[in-house]
Design a protein around this motif. Sequence first.
Motif, PDB file in Angstrom:
ATOM      1  N   VAL A 132      13.927  -6.047 -67.730  1.00  0.00           N
ATOM      2  CA  VAL A 132      14.964  -4.961 -67.222  1.00  0.00           C
ATOM      3  C   VAL A 132      15.473  -4.383 -68.927  1.00  0.00           C
ATOM      4  O   VAL A 132      16.114  -3.249 -68.424  1.00  0.00           O
ATOM      5  CB  VAL A 132      15.345  -5.572 -66.029  1.00  0.00           C
ATOM      6  CG1 VAL A 132      16.733  -4.732 -66.498  1.00  0.00           C
ATOM      7  CG2 VAL A 132      14.722  -5.802 -65.181  1.00  0.00           C
ATOM      8  N   ARG A 158      12.940  -9.325 -65.457  1.00  0.00           N
ATOM      9  CA  ARG A 158      13.606  -9.323 -64.497  1.00  0.00           C
ATOM     10  C   ARG A 158      13.060  -9.857 -64.012  1.00  0.00           C
ATOM     11  O   ARG A 158      12.404 -11.040 -63.512  1.00  0.00           O
ATOM     12  CB  ARG A 158      12.107  -7.929 -64.116  1.00  0.00           C
ATOM     13  CG  ARG A 158      12.054  -7.426 -62.978  1.00  0.00           C
ATOM     14  CD  ARG A 158      11.099  -7.410 -61.768  1.00  0.00           C
ATOM     15  NE  ARG A 158      11.391  -5.353 -63.260  1.00  0.00           N
ATOM     16  CZ  ARG A 158      11.766  -4.388 -62.215  1.00  0.00           C
ATOM     17  NH1 ARG A 158      12.848  -4.392 -61.452  1.00  0.00           N
ATOM     18  NH2 ARG A 158      11.918  -3.096 -63.152  1.00  0.00           N
ATOM     19  N   ILE A 164      21.892   0.241 -62.049  1.00  0.00           N
ATOM     20  CA  ILE A 164      23.280  -0.876 -62.372  1.00  0.00           C
ATOM     21  C   ILE A 164      25.125  -0.914 -61.493  1.00  0.00           C
ATOM     22  O   ILE A 164      25.355  -0.019 -61.051  1.00  0.00           O
ATOM     23  CB  ILE A 164      23.784  -0.950 -63.607  1.00  0.00           C
ATOM     24  CG1 ILE A 164      22.622  -0.927 -64.720  1.00  0.00           C
ATOM     25  CG2 ILE A 164      24.320  -2.106 -64.772  1.00  0.00           C
ATOM     26  CD1 ILE A 164      22.737  -0.313 -65.911  1.00  0.00           C
ATOM     27  N   ASP A 221      19.523  -3.153 -59.120  1.00  0.00           N
ATOM     28  CA  ASP A 221      18.568  -3.356 -59.412  1.00  0.00           C
ATOM     29  C   ASP A 221      19.155  -5.008 -61.043  1.00  0.00           C
ATOM     30  O   ASP A 221      18.427  -5.453 -60.910  1.00  0.00           O
ATOM     31  CB  ASP A 221      17.595  -2.785 -60.245  1.00  0.00           C
ATOM     32  CG  ASP A 221      16.811  -1.513 -59.193  1.00  0.00           C
ATOM     33  OD1 ASP A 221      16.133  -2.323 -57.769  1.00  0.00           O
ATOM     34  OD2 ASP A 221      16.653  -0.306 -59.387  1.00  0.00           O
ATOM     35  N   LEU A 222      19.659  -4.377 -61.893  1.00  0.00           N
ATOM     36  CA  LEU A 222      20.362  -4.533 -62.255  1.00  0.00           C
ATOM     37  C   LEU A 222      22.252  -5.220 -61.694  1.00  0.00           C
ATOM     38  O   LEU A 222      22.936  -4.295 -61.655  1.00  0.00           O
ATOM     39  CB  LEU A 222      20.274  -4.315 -64.046  1.00  0.00           C
ATOM     40  CG  LEU A 222      20.938  -5.298 -65.178  1.00  0.00           C
ATOM     41  CD1 LEU A 222      20.541  -6.332 -64.760  1.00  0.00           C
ATOM     42  CD2 LEU A 222      20.802  -4.075 -66.037  1.00  0.00           C
ATOM     43  N   THR A 281      18.058  -8.588 -60.796  1.00  0.00           N
ATOM     44  CA  THR A 281      18.736  -9.099 -62.125  1.00  0.00           C
ATOM     45  C   THR A 281      19.782  -9.082 -62.204  1.00  0.00           C
ATOM     46  O   THR A 281      20.426  -8.552 -61.992  1.00  0.00           O
ATOM     47  CB  THR A 281      17.822  -8.368 -63.353  1.00  0.00           C
ATOM     48  OG1 THR A 281      16.144  -8.285 -62.736  1.00  0.00           O
ATOM     49  CG2 THR A 281      17.787  -8.810 -64.362  1.00  0.00           C
TER      50      THR A 281
END
Length: 304
Positions: free
Chosen positions: A4, A29, A78, A151-152, A184
Amino acid sequence: MEYVLNTENLCKQYSKYLAVDNVSLHIKRGEIYGFIGKNGAGKTTFMKMICGLAFPTSGEIELFGAKGNAINRHRTRIGNLIEEPGIFPNLSGINNLKCKCYALGIYRKGYAEHLIEMVGLKDAGKKKARKYSLGMRQRLGIAMALAGEPDLLILDEPINGLDPQGIAEVRDMLLKLKTEKNMTIMISSHILEELYKIADTFGIINNGKLVQELSREELSNKCNDYIEIIVNDSAKACTNIEKLGFNDYSVMEDGSIHIYKELERLGEINRELVLSGCTVNSIKVVQENLENYFLNLTGGVQNA
């Protein structure tokens, strides 16, 4: 292996002060990445650059496979809590969270309430944020970072100000996000013992430099107790150690020998070395814990 986040020789300099010094870091990831360092080590500055809150002096960031200016469109993926959460003190916790959701275009009924409950603020959601304790503000900041299901997730010292129960609850929540949503997570702290309970990979930073990047298994191996042997002839000693069936050992830079298994055979090892003509200056079991390992890497307790 899908990453990632990758950085290559990332630097950030403020006048004559090099806050981040050629950091090459890799986050896979779906993992929890523990970013370890003392206060002032460069953790926050590094995280700010990843989130676009500070610009690198040099080096490269690769985010979700994109590089250069192309990473900007991925920064919406993010969620972050860096330093103190940005909250409106005269609004309630739930309304602060709703403001963040509306800014992201999220108007789903009950969504903010779900997040506020997830971080343990259900009973305090209607209280004005200016009346929140430090720990409550941290919880609210985490909820705001989770808005939009990023996702992060990047969290800078998120357990700061939390009591033991709060720390355990945040720990359980992060593990749940990882296992159920494959999120993640990069989480910074100077408390290695706490991160060890949840992180898959560790990056240890000191004075702006990434000192080590290692897996949980590698860190565990490095922190096991071991037999330390100091002799006059390391090569001869190793030959005799191998005769006893030991293969899992290391010869350190100072010439000392570390044996990592069957510590109960210390007396047998000592006897064999003496009979073979080795002068044994010291032989002992060293108890290496996470804190000692961290302090040895970062210059000792006087610098912590």
